[in-house]
Each structure stands twice: as structure tokens, then as C-alpha cells.
Design an enzyme around this catalytic site. Structure first.
Site, PDB file in Angstrom:
ATOM      1  N   LYS A 184      45.121  50.445  40.497  1.00 25.51           N
ATOM      2  CA  LYS A 184      45.862  50.457  41.569  1.00 25.51           C
ATOM      3  C   LYS A 184      47.356  50.264  41.559  1.00 25.51           C
ATOM      4  O   LYS A 184      47.924  49.882  40.246  1.00 25.51           O
ATOM      5  CB  LYS A 184      45.491  49.413  42.477  1.00 25.51           C
ATOM      6  N   ARG A 204      31.391  49.763  46.990  1.00 29.60           N
ATOM      7  CA  ARG A 204      29.914  50.578  47.202  1.00 29.60           C
ATOM      8  C   ARG A 204      28.883  50.375  45.921  1.00 29.60           C
ATOM      9  O   ARG A 204      27.669  50.737  46.192  1.00 29.60           O
ATOM     10  CB  ARG A 204      30.080  51.863  47.819  1.00 29.60           C
TER      11      ARG A 204
HETATM   12  N1  BES Z   1      39.057  46.747  47.946  1.00 26.12           N
HETATM   13  C1  BES Z   1      39.451  48.023  48.011  1.00 26.12           C
HETATM   14  C2  BES Z   1      39.531  48.252  49.438  1.00 26.12           C
HETATM   15  C3  BES Z   1      40.849  47.440  50.433  1.00 26.12           C
HETATM   16  C4  BES Z   1      42.155  47.870  50.297  1.00 26.12           C
HETATM   17  C5  BES Z   1      40.387  46.077  50.703  1.00 26.12           C
HETATM   18  C6  BES Z   1      43.040  47.493  51.024  1.00 26.12           C
HETATM   19  C7  BES Z   1      41.825  45.635  51.351  1.00 26.12           C
HETATM   20  C8  BES Z   1      42.882  46.074  51.473  1.00 26.12           C
HETATM   21  C9  BES Z   1      38.468  49.047  47.617  1.00 26.12           C
HETATM   22  O1  BES Z   1      37.677  48.595  46.702  1.00 26.12           O
HETATM   23  C10 BES Z   1      39.113  50.245  47.149  1.00 26.12           C
HETATM   24  O2  BES Z   1      39.967  50.171  46.432  1.00 26.12           O
HETATM   25  N2  BES Z   1      38.712  51.327  47.926  1.00 26.12           N
HETATM   26  C11 BES Z   1      39.665  52.566  47.896  1.00 26.12           C
HETATM   27  C12 BES Z   1      38.300  53.488  47.884  1.00 26.12           C
HETATM   28  C13 BES Z   1      39.043  55.006  47.487  1.00 26.12           C
HETATM   29  C14 BES Z   1      39.225  55.140  46.071  1.00 26.12           C
HETATM   30  C15 BES Z   1      38.094  56.028  47.920  1.00 26.12           C
HETATM   31  C16 BES Z   1      40.696  52.727  48.775  1.00 26.12           C
HETATM   32  O3  BES Z   1      40.562  52.391  49.799  1.00 26.12           O
HETATM   33  O4  BES Z   1      41.678  53.446  48.491  1.00 26.12           O
HETATM   34 MN    MN Z   2      38.627  49.379  44.718  1.00 26.20          MN
END
Ligand code: BES
Ligand code: MN
Ligand code: ZN
Length: 498
Positions: A279, A353
Site C-alpha cells: 500500500k 477474502r
Molecule cells: N483492508 C483493505 C480494505 C480497506 C481499505 C479497509 C480502506 C479500510 C479502509 C483491503 O484488504 C484491501 O486492501 N482491499 C483492496 C482490494 C483491491 C486490491 C481489490 C482495496 O480496497 O484497495
Molecule cells: Mn488489503
């Protein structure tokens, strides 16, 4: 905290403090009308002079009001009369409590009522009173050094009701409210703890502590070797890059012999760096909240146990840390899930997931009545709904409607989002049974559809709490949501609501 309900007039009650409310256009609430009459028209005078305001949440503390037995009167603005509802009751009462906590009041009588509020009766007056007090008193100080903040003097909170019957209903509501506060506060504490403290092992120890301290609750914690034996390679792929051992935490509350359980599955990523699909830096600290799904289902089980609800609730928490390293899972890697289905991991940041699918498959062993998973699953959900509604997805309209309705009643709202083949099709992979991501658009739904591939034949719903589980910015912190919504659903399921 002790709660009591009283039918006596606000002006006659001996207390350190009474709270009365005024609506806009000079309209006084029931308790305010009584205080105004007893004090020779003081409130109307102050309204005219602009010394008190009807604006929602505006407070004024009046000392030693003539004709009133309580030593203080807190006048709080309630806003427009026609718009006053449960949410505004909580805002106004919360603001009054904040003012009162500056004083040394030990006993407070809350003269604000819900009577005029769309059917929300004395039970909900009691419940929301207790929930609002819990909210106002919550502090997270365990990580601060030095002197602990002083103990608050507030001990007793009264609720104004119209009859003896309503007094009993309000007291029952306050009892339920206090159990919800216990669950919400636990969920907040776990969420607010940093990831170097709140590890998968910490979550496991918390579950074991709950089992020790509550009757009819048992805990079981599976380690990585046991998970490997079960074939949970999707879950294990997420933990490959970290030294922190992953845990599968199982909590069982038994309140009804022989009944099929309601299984709550909570995402327990104690820190989500994204893994190799790292990230960006800004606000990455917020990913310590990525276990708020786990915290909320553990909190809800605690609430159910405290209320001795006549039903069975099982909690399944896959707990892992998602970090990059030389032995971390890489984009393109293919793993076999516990269900036997293979997954091409195109993005290691879509890890929620990957752990939930194995936890959902594991849940089948309980022959569940219903399975609800709760997860901070997608940033796309925050884009879709913002921070005010939890996304509710289900293959059952009935279950989806019941959960959304529970959220409205509990003032912890959700909003329905669809699932469907169109989105599921985006998960097709050239190499495995499915990929773990689809396109960017509709990302919250695609994530729900991914989970749906593992829940065939189950009565299942998915809650995406990415927007509602915590607040960012100045008020940064976990919210404890959706413990109230889930508790309301459970109360409804076992006929414990009035
Ligand atoms: N934990 C994150 C989702 C999240 C984002 C929660 C912001 C709270 C605030 C999740 O694991 C994630 O990183 N999701 C990705 C999915 C994508 C790679 C398809 C996302 O939302 O960017
Ligand atoms: Mn994630
Ligand atoms: Zn995550």
C-alpha cells in the site's frame, strides 16, 4: 453505571443534575415545560434573551434554579421538532453528558424522551440512554504513560418515563444497552490497540479470556500446523510474509441446547500493509483497524453471553498479519483453498477474502442456521457508501432485509448492495478456478461475489464495514460498529425484543 426510571416530575426530583431539551421555535420538551413552570418562566426568558439555544447539541448549565430540587439544570437544544429521532436523541444527550462530565455530578436525571419518536418506546429509551452514556464515558488510555485520567464521578442515570410499565421497559432496555456497551467497548479497545500489541495471538488470548469469564462460552484456537492439515492454504498464503503466527479463533456461546448456531465470521487482519502489492505510505497506520470485523463479532458474542440470549452463536476469526518479505506470497501465485477451489492471487492486498473464504468453509462444520461475515474488506465500499452505512450483501433477500432493518432500529445502519453473476464473471482466471480480484469498478460487490463462491447452500450475508468500523482524522478511533446492528439481529432472532 446504575440506571433507574422515574415517573416523577423533573422539577421535583432530587438529583445533582437534570437534563431538559428545547426544540426550535421555542417549543419546550416535557421536562423543560415542567422546569419552566416551576421556575417562573426562566427557560422561556433565557430563550428570548438568546442565553439558551435550540440548535441541536447546544448546551447550557444552569446552577441553583429556583423552584427546582436538582442542583443543576442542563438545557440542551434538540433542533427541529419534526426531525427529532433516535440519532438526534443520542447527539443531544451525548452533548449534555459531555457538559455534565465537566462537573462533579454523581446522579443525573435525563428528561429527554423518545416518546414522539416513530414508535421507539420506553425500551429503546433505556437502551439508547445506556449506549449514549457508554459512548460518552469511553476512553482509550492503555497506551498512555503517566497518571491515569481521573475517575468520573457519574454513578447514576435516571430516565423520565410516563408509567410504571414504561419504567420496567426502560430498565430492561438499559440492561440490554449496557451489554451492548460492553461489546462495543471491547471492539473499540481491540481496534484501537496498535498492531504490535493486537497481534493474532492477542486476539486469541482475548477470546480465551472471554471464555474463562463467561458461562456457556468456550474458546478454541487453531495454530498454523492445524490449519495446514485442514487445507487452509488460502488463509496461510496471507501470513507467509510475517513472523507473527496466524491463528484461527473459534468462540462458541451456547444459550439453547440443540439449536443450529448463528455463525459470525470476522476478518482479523491485525495489520494490512498490502503485502508485496504494498500500500502507499500515507494513512497506512489505519490498517491496524483491519481486524475490526473480528473485534465486532467477538464483541457481539460477549454481548449475547452477557444477556444470556436463548440461542447459539459461534464466532470464527481468521487472524493474520499481512506483510511483505522474501518469502511472502507473490502476485500470480496460485493456492488451493480449504474448499478445494484454486485461487490465483493477482493482488496480495486483496487478502481479506483469502482468509475469509477458508473461515467460511470451516464454518460449514457447525451446520449453521445462518452465517454472517463482517470485514473491513474494500476501499471501494468507502467510495460507494462513505462512513455512515455498512454495506449489506446477501444471496437471501430475507436475511438482507432483516439485517438492514436491525441496523435501522439499532441506529447502526446498513444499506443493501447487490451480488450477481455479472460481477462474479470478473473473477475468471486463465490459470486457476478464480482470481482474487476483478476490475476496480464495483469492487465491494466483486469482493462479496468472491466470498459467495464459498457459501453455496448457506444462509449467508456479508457486511463490508470498511467505512464504518473506524474514524480517521482528528477523531481517529474504532467505532465498535456493527455490534449494535448484529445484537439487534440476534435479539430479534430469539424473540428478546419487546
Ligand atoms: N483492508 C483493505 C480494505 C480497506 C481499505 C479497509 C480502506 C479500510 C479502509 C483491503 O484488504 C484491501 O486492501 N482491499 C483492496 C482490494 C483491491 C486490491 C481489490 C482495496 O480496497 O484497495
Ligand atoms: Mn488489503
Ligand atoms: Zn485488508
Amino acid at each position: 453505571m446504575e440506571y433507574f426510571a422515574t415517573t416523577s416530575a423533573a422539577s421535583r426530583r432530587a438529583a445533582d443534575c437534570v437534563i431538559v431539551g428545547i426544540y426550535d421555535r421555542g417549543r419546550l420538551g416535557t421536562a423543560a415545560t415542567d422546569i419552566d413552570a416551576a421556575s417562573g418562566g426562566l427557560l422561556k426568558k433565557l430563550l428570548k434573551s438568546g442565553d439558551v439555544s435550540a440548535q441541536l447539541g447546544q448546551c447550557k448549565v444552569l446552577n441553583g434554579v429556583d423552584g427546582v430540587r436538582a442542583s443543576r439544570v442542563v438545557v440542551v437544544g434538540l433542533g427541529k421538532h419534526s426531525a427529532f429521532d433516535v440519532t438526534k436523541f443520542r447527539r443531544a444527550f451525548g452533548a449534555a453528558l459531555k457538559a455534565i462530565l465537566q462537573t462533579n455530578s454523581r446522579q443525573v436525571l435525563n428528561g429527554l424522551t423518545l416518546e414522539e419518536t416513530n414508535g421507539a418506546g420506553a425500551y429503546y429509551l433505556g437502551r439508547f440512554s445506556a449506549e449514549t452514556v457508554g459512548e460518552a464515558l469511553y476512553r482509550f488510555t492503555s497506551m498512555k504513560s503517566g497518571k491515569k485520567s481521573k475517575v468520573m464521578p457519574l454513578r447514576k442515570v435516571g430516565m423520565a418515563v410516563g408509567s410504571r410499565g414504561d419504567a420496567a421497559r426502560a430498565s430492561r432496555g438499559a440492561e440490554h444497552g449496557q451489554a451492548i456497551v460492553a461489546g462495543v467497548s471491547l471492539a473499540k479497545d481491540l481496534g484501537n490497540l496498535p498492531a504490535n500489541v493486537c497481534t493474532p495471538s492477542h486476539l486469541a488470548r482475548t477470546a480465551q479470556k472471554i471464555a474463562r469469564e463467561n458461562k456457556n462460552v468456550t474458546a478454541r484456537v487453531l495454530n498454523e500446523t492445524e490449519m495446514k492439515r485442514l487445507g487452509m492454504h488460502s488463509l496461510l498464503s496471507v501470513t507467509a510474509g510475517t513472523k507473527e503466527p496466524a491463528k484461527l479463533i473459534v468462540l462458541q456461546y451456547k444459550g439453547k441446547a440443540g439449536a443450529k448456531p448463528i455463525v459470525l465470521v470476522g476478518k482479523g487482519v491485525t495489520f494490512d500493509s498490502g503485502g508485496i502489492s504494498l500500500k502507499p505510505g500515507p494513512r497506512m497506520d489505519e490498517m491496524k483497524f483491519d481486524m475490526c470485523g473480528a473485534a465486532s463479532v467477538i464483541g457481539t458474542l460477549l454481548t449475547a453471553a452477557k444477556l444470556k440470549l436463548p440461542l447459539n452463536v459461534n464466532v470464527v476469526v481468521p487472524a493474520v498479519e499481512n506483510l511483505p518479505s522474501g518469502i511472502a506470497t507473490k502476485p500470480g501465485d496460485i493456492v488451493k483453498s480449504m474448499s478445494g477451489k484454486t485461487i490465483e492471487i493477482l493482488n496480495t492486498d486483496a487478502e481479506g477474502r483469502l482468509i475469509l473464504c477458508d473461515a467460511l468453509t470451516y464454518s460449514r462444520r457447525f451446520k449453521p442456521d445462518t452465517v454472517i461475515d463482517v470485514a473491513t474488506l474494500t476501499g471501494a465500499c468507502v467510495i460507494a457508501l462513505g462512513h455512515y452505512r455498512t454495506a449489506v450483501m446477501s444471496t437471501s433477500d430475507r436475511l438482507q432485509n432483516a439485517i438492514v432493518a436491525a441496523g435501522v432500529t439499532a441506529d447502526d445502519r446498513g444499506w443493501p448492495m447487490p451480488l450477481g453473476e455479472e460481477w462474479t464473471a470478473e473473477l475468471e482466471s486463465n490459470f486457476a478456478d478464480m482470481a482474487n480480484i476483478g476490475g476496480r469498478e464495483g469492487g465491494a460487490i466483486i469482493a462479496g461475489c468472491f466470498l459467495g463462491k464459498f457459501t453455496e447452500g448457506l444462509n449467508w450475508a456479508h457486511l463490508d464495514i470498511a467505512g464504518t468500523a473506524y474514524k480517521a482524522g482528528k477523531a481517529k478511533g474504532a467505532t465498535g460498529r456493527p455490534v449494535p446492528m448484529l445484537t439487534e439481529y440476534l435479539l430479534g432472532r430469539c424473540g428478546a425484543l419487546p
